[in-house]
Design a protein around this motif. Structure first.
Motif, short mmCIF file in Angstrom:
data_model
loop_
_atom_site.label_atom_id
_atom_site.label_comp_id
_atom_site.label_asym_id
_atom_site.label_seq_id
_atom_site.Cartn_x
_atom_site.Cartn_y
_atom_site.Cartn_z
N ARG A 181 -4.03 7.95 -15.72
CA ARG A 181 -3.56 7.09 -14.64
C ARG A 181 -2.16 7.50 -14.22
O ARG A 181 -1.32 7.80 -15.05
CB ARG A 181 -3.54 5.63 -15.09
CG ARG A 181 -2.97 4.67 -14.06
CD ARG A 181 -3.17 3.24 -14.46
NE ARG A 181 -4.58 2.92 -14.32
CZ ARG A 181 -5.11 1.73 -14.55
NH1 ARG A 181 -4.35 0.74 -14.95
NH2 ARG A 181 -6.40 1.53 -14.39
N VAL A 182 -1.91 7.52 -12.90
CA VAL A 182 -0.57 7.74 -12.39
C VAL A 182 -0.16 6.51 -11.59
O VAL A 182 -0.96 5.91 -10.87
CB VAL A 182 -0.46 9.02 -11.52
CG1 VAL A 182 -0.72 10.25 -12.37
CG2 VAL A 182 -1.38 8.99 -10.34
N ILE A 183 1.09 6.14 -11.76
CA ILE A 183 1.67 4.99 -11.08
C ILE A 183 2.50 5.50 -9.92
O ILE A 183 3.28 6.43 -10.07
CB ILE A 183 2.57 4.17 -12.04
CG1 ILE A 183 1.83 3.83 -13.33
CG2 ILE A 183 3.11 2.93 -11.34
CD1 ILE A 183 0.62 2.96 -13.19
N PRO A 205 -9.29 6.78 -5.26
CA PRO A 205 -8.89 5.48 -4.71
C PRO A 205 -7.52 5.05 -5.22
O PRO A 205 -7.22 5.19 -6.41
CB PRO A 205 -9.98 4.52 -5.21
CG PRO A 205 -11.11 5.37 -5.65
CD PRO A 205 -10.53 6.69 -6.04
N ILE A 206 -6.71 4.54 -4.31
CA ILE A 206 -5.41 3.98 -4.66
C ILE A 206 -5.58 2.47 -4.78
O ILE A 206 -6.06 1.81 -3.86
CB ILE A 206 -4.34 4.29 -3.60
CG1 ILE A 206 -4.17 5.80 -3.45
CG2 ILE A 206 -3.01 3.62 -3.95
CD1 ILE A 206 -3.30 6.22 -2.27
N GLY A 230 3.59 -0.45 -4.86
CA GLY A 230 2.95 0.75 -4.32
C GLY A 230 1.49 0.79 -4.70
O GLY A 230 0.65 0.18 -4.06
N GLY A 231 1.17 1.50 -5.79
CA GLY A 231 -0.22 1.57 -6.22
C GLY A 231 -0.36 2.40 -7.48
O GLY A 231 0.62 2.93 -8.02
N ASP A 279 0.83 -1.20 0.00
CA ASP A 279 0.00 0.00 0.00
C ASP A 279 0.86 1.25 0.00
O ASP A 279 1.99 1.25 0.47
CB ASP A 279 -0.89 0.03 1.25
CG ASP A 279 -1.99 -1.01 1.20
OD1 ASP A 279 -2.47 -1.32 0.09
OD2 ASP A 279 -2.37 -1.51 2.26
N VAL A 280 0.32 2.33 -0.51
CA VAL A 280 0.93 3.64 -0.37
C VAL A 280 0.63 4.08 1.07
O VAL A 280 -0.52 4.06 1.51
CB VAL A 280 0.36 4.63 -1.40
CG1 VAL A 280 0.90 6.02 -1.17
CG2 VAL A 280 0.68 4.15 -2.81
#
Length: 118
Positions: free
Chosen positions: A87-89, A70-71, A77-78, A34-35
């Motif tokens: 979308r961002v990674i 939402p992550i 990570g996420g 998780d972040v």
């Protein structure tokens, strides 16, 4: 019985037990990370130009910027879908922060970093 035949039977039995155990108990899935919750500086870059820099928060499983996003956990990570097609990674940088590419319609348009406030 010959030694080869006994080895073949033993190997077959071991494979059968492994397959049966996997069917009964399930196969382990991909681990997720998780972040971590906290306050970060979010920086959005295109090329080497800062497009946006602001305070961001991770609360529960949400990235809080302008709204709550939402992550979705990944092994590193996420990722966050900020709006359809964007979308961002967020991959762990190993120092408490996150960084990764930013996509629009499947094309990399820049990058994002989350730097923790200390």
């Amino acid at each position: 019985m010959k030694k080869r035949t006994i080895r073949a039977i033993t190997r077959t039995a071991a494979i059968s037990v492994a397959v049966g155990a996997a069917a009964l108990f399930g196969v382990a899935g991909q681990a997720s990370a998780d972040v971590q919750p906290g306050t970060y500086t979010s920086t959005t870059l295109t090329g080497n130009v800062v497009l946006l820099q602001r305070t961001a928060h991770v609360s529960g499983h949400d990235l809080v910027l302008i709204g709550h996003y939402p992550i979705h956990p990944t092994a590193r990570g996420g990722f966050v879908d900020l709006f359809p097609g964007h979308r961002v990674i967020l991959n762990s940088d190993g120092h408490g922060g996150y960084k990764g590419p930013a996509y629009l319609g499947g094309t990399v348009i820049g990058s994002v970093t989350l730097t923790p406030h200390r």
